[in-house]
Write a protein that holds these residues in place. Structure first.
Motif, PDB file in Angstrom:
ATOM      1  N   GLN A 196      38.157  44.324  41.683  1.00  0.00           N
ATOM      2  CA  GLN A 196      38.329  44.181  40.237  1.00  0.00           C
ATOM      3  C   GLN A 196      39.809  44.154  39.859  1.00  0.00           C
ATOM      4  N   LYS A 197      40.596  44.978  40.548  1.00  0.00           N
ATOM      5  CA  LYS A 197      42.036  45.013  40.288  1.00  0.00           C
ATOM      6  C   LYS A 197      42.675  43.656  40.625  1.00  0.00           C
ATOM      7  N   LEU A 198      42.309  43.100  41.786  1.00  0.00           N
ATOM      8  CA  LEU A 198      42.868  41.810  42.195  1.00  0.00           C
ATOM      9  C   LEU A 198      42.437  40.689  41.249  1.00  0.00           C
ATOM     10  N   GLU A 199      41.175  40.732  40.783  1.00  0.00           N
ATOM     11  CA  GLU A 199      40.696  39.708  39.853  1.00  0.00           C
ATOM     12  C   GLU A 199      41.473  39.756  38.540  1.00  0.00           C
ATOM     13  N   LYS A 200      41.800  40.987  38.089  1.00  0.00           N
ATOM     14  CA  LYS A 200      42.597  41.125  36.854  1.00  0.00           C
ATOM     15  C   LYS A 200      44.011  40.589  37.069  1.00  0.00           C
ATOM     16  N   GLU A 201      44.617  40.919  38.216  1.00  0.00           N
ATOM     17  CA  GLU A 201      45.962  40.429  38.510  1.00  0.00           C
ATOM     18  C   GLU A 201      45.974  38.900  38.587  1.00  0.00           C
ATOM     19  N   LYS A 202      44.934  38.338  39.191  1.00  0.00           N
ATOM     20  CA  LYS A 202      44.822  36.878  39.297  1.00  0.00           C
ATOM     21  C   LYS A 202      44.770  36.240  37.907  1.00  0.00           C
ATOM     22  N   LYS A 203      43.967  36.837  37.012  1.00  0.00           N
ATOM     23  CA  LYS A 203      43.845  36.304  35.656  1.00  0.00           C
ATOM     24  C   LYS A 203      45.177  36.395  34.915  1.00  0.00           C
ATOM     25  N   ASP A 204      45.888  37.527  35.077  1.00  0.00           N
ATOM     26  CA  ASP A 204      47.183  37.700  34.417  1.00  0.00           C
ATOM     27  C   ASP A 204      48.192  36.670  34.910  1.00  0.00           C
ATOM     28  N   LEU A 205      48.179  36.417  36.219  1.00  0.00           N
ATOM     29  CA  LEU A 205      49.110  35.428  36.781  1.00  0.00           C
ATOM     30  C   LEU A 205      48.796  34.025  36.265  1.00  0.00           C
ATOM     31  N   GLU A 206      47.515  33.689  36.164  1.00  0.00           N
ATOM     32  CA  GLU A 206      47.124  32.388  35.633  1.00  0.00           C
ATOM     33  C   GLU A 206      47.574  32.221  34.184  1.00  0.00           C
ATOM     34  N   ASN A 207      47.442  33.291  33.397  1.00  0.00           N
ATOM     35  CA  ASN A 207      47.907  33.246  31.993  1.00  0.00           C
ATOM     36  C   ASN A 207      49.417  33.105  31.917  1.00  0.00           C
ATOM     37  N   ILE A 395      44.655  35.149  45.571  1.00  0.00           N
ATOM     38  CA  ILE A 395      43.425  34.389  45.857  1.00  0.00           C
ATOM     39  C   ILE A 395      43.030  34.587  47.321  1.00  0.00           C
ATOM     40  N   GLU A 396      44.038  34.610  48.200  1.00  0.00           N
ATOM     41  CA  GLU A 396      43.772  34.824  49.626  1.00  0.00           C
ATOM     42  C   GLU A 396      43.209  36.232  49.869  1.00  0.00           C
TER      43      GLU A 396
END
Length: 572
Positions: A196-207, A395-396
């Motif tokens: 869940q932490k990585l998914e949030k970081e991924k979303k923040d980076l995409e934004n 993502i990796e």
């Protein structure tokens, strides 16, 4: 590493009546038997209460009103064997491990108290228990009850519904799925939190990439920075004022915490002295004792006897006062610690608000970085490139986690492993098979459409099948298997023998099992006869009482006095 515990002895002592209960356990089968309401269930419930399971407290009110102390000795095996002692005295729990200092937990009667949470974390670490459950939108370490649930069948709801031997667990969101996933080895709760932490970081980076790309296309950073510069200055001043106020309150709270801790230490030392005085008085009884030096009878007058009794009563009363003061101080310390934590969180939150403060997608950090160079566009392309590299790395990392489809497949595999054992046990107990999978697969399972002895045998098959399937999960701890009131229904002799034979043949390999049933003149056979006929006399028989009700506590004997003295020395 898989941990396993085996109970060795259990001791209950009532100071005011000088009564006690003591038993040892065999490493294999143990049968608690006696007259109805003679204390069979009390023994099992009291074992759980000793570990800090307050859910059993309402069932033990009559016994707890006698101000009893509980002590359980057990062997903990994690690679090597270790002797462990746990003692519960009302709101206090003491745990002594080999070659380690005594651990004490004060004020554990409430599950949400700070001390009970400390106890839960301690036991979880001791037994390698890592189940986390979802509550209030976050995952937290599961309760002590969840640690014991696979190995306990309560006499009330346990023989009617799965997962109901303790109350309150189904208030956790998705409890059934999280519970079964953990014990079946489907997924690790820490993995899920990390995912869940990585998914949030991924979303923040995409934004972030999206924002930077928009800025690059618009080329209006200079004008925007000028417009918002004044607003950020104002926000910074507001933060500094708040920080100063909160910091002053925090310093004062930490001073109060230090004073209360010093006072707590003083009263703990006073309690030790009072306990020693109380012990000394017991050896100076003018009605019973001889001179400790010459062994001659001590002359006793009414004045001496009255003075001795007054000293004893005063000492006991003072001990209780000090205990109450300790509880009050611990509560006050916990409150101050919570206040300190809240103040620190408030300081951190204020800083977080400042850092995350945005005007037109500009944050405080962006403003600081660009204050001396308001033209942002020069490094935008570099930032996009760097952020993309970080995003690809996240993502990796996410790729190593199981997908929802992976989890469904694993659940399905373990479900059918359980079904295999479950249907085999139902056959052995001569229970008619279920046609619908919703009664044979764990994740689908609801209320069984059975009654009376058929329901009892179905639940017995469920518990033994689940215990067998989780034995294959590498990290799951192993506790003694406790089955309370296995003849709860009015069961005929043929079914009694079938159930006892089933338990004997399918007892967990190399592990302890403790179960209870009522014995009366209506029974065809006694517990001793069942043991010989069906269990090759391998079971340890633990008798409560065959004639009296509510009679678990008996007068203290000389052997138990030695055990009591050792217990009191431990907690002093």
């Amino acid at each position: 590493m898989k941990s396993q515990i085996t109970y060795k002895t259990f001791f209950i002592y009532c100071e005011q009546n000088k009564t006690s209960f003591f038993t040892d356990f065999s490493d294999g089968l143990n049968i608690i038997y006696g007259k109805n309401t003679s204390g069979k269930s009390t023994i099992i419930q009291a074992i759980h209460y000793t570990f800090g399971i307050n859910d059993e407290k309402h069932k033990l009110n009559e016994l707890l009103n006698e101000k009893v102390i509980f002590r359980l000795d057990f062997i903990l095996k994690k690679g090597i064997e270790e002797n462990v002692t746990i003692i519960r005295d009302d709101d206090f729990i003491f745990i002594k491990r080999e070659n380690q200092p005594l651990e004490k937990f004060s004020g554990i009667s409430g599950n949400s108290s700070k001390e009970h949470i400390k106890l839960k974390r301690y036991l979880s670490e001791l037994f390698n228990f890592n189940l986390h459950l979802e509550t209030s939108g976050e995952y937290k370490l599961a309760s002590i009850e969840a640690m014991f649930l696979p190995y306990y069948v309560a006499q009330d709801y346990g023989w009617v519904l799965a997962l109901k031997s303790f109350r309150g667990l189904d208030f956790f969101r998705n409890f059934k799925y999280d519970y079964y996933d953990y014990y079946l080895g489907i997924t690790n709760e820490f993995d899920r939190l990390e995912k869940q932490k990585l998914e949030k970081e991924k979303k923040d980076l995409e934004n972030s990439i999206k924002f930077l790309t928009n800025v690059e296309q618009q080329k209006d950073e200079l004008n925007l920075s000028k417009l918002i510069d004044e607003s950020f200055i104002s926000k910074s001043i507001e933060y500094l004022d708040s920080y100063k106020k909160n910091k002053e309150e925090l310093i004062q709270a930490e001073k109060n915490h230090l004073l209360k801790c010093n006072e707590l230490t003083f009263y703990e030392e006073r309690l030790k002295i009072l306990n020693k005085v109380n012990k000394s008085l017991k050896s100076e009884n003018p009605l019973k004792n001889n001179c400790p030096t010459c062994k001659q009878d001590l002359p006793s007058s009414l004045e001496n006897i009255y003075e001795y009794s007054q000293d004893v009563n005063n000492t006991i009363a003072e001990i209780q006062k000090v205990k109450d003061k300790l509880k009050e101080l611990q509560s006050s310390i916990n409150s101050i610690e919570e206040s300190i934590s809240n103040l620190k969180n408030r300081v951190a939150k204020d800083y977080s608000v400042l850092i995350n403060y945005k005007i037109e997608d500009f944050t405080f950090g962006t403003w600081l970085e660009n204050k001396t160079n308001v033209k942002l566009s020069e490094n935008i392309l570099t930032q996009i490139g760097e952020t993309t590299i970080i995003l690809n790395k996240k993502i990796e990392e996410l790729g190593k986690f199981k997908t929802e489809d992976d989890i469904k497949k694993e659940r399905n595999t373990r479900d059918y492993q359980f079904k295999k054992y479950f249907t085999e046990f139902l056959d052995e107990l001569e229970v008619k098979k279920f046609e619908d999978d919703k009664y044979t697969l764990l994740y689908w399972m609801g209320i069984f459409p059975k009654q009376g002895v058929e329901l009892l045998k179905t639940m017995l098959a469920y518990y033994f099948a689940f215990n067998k399937v989780i034995e294959e999960t590498d990290y799951v701890h192993r506790f003694p298997f406790l089955l309370d009131a296995i003849f709860k229904e009015d069961i005929d002799e043929e079914n009694r023998k079938m159930i006892l034979g089933f338990i004997y043949r399918n007892k967990p390999k190399g592990e302890q099992i403790i179960f209870s049933f009522a014995e009366s003149t209506k029974n065809h056979n006694s517990a001793n006869e069942y043991n010989g006929e069906l269990m090759k006399n391998e079971a340890k028989l633990i008798l409560t009482d065959l004639t009296n009700e509510r009679s678990i506590l008996k007068y203290l004997n000389s052997e138990q006095e030695k055990y009591l003295l050792e217990t009191l020395n431990l907690i002093e």
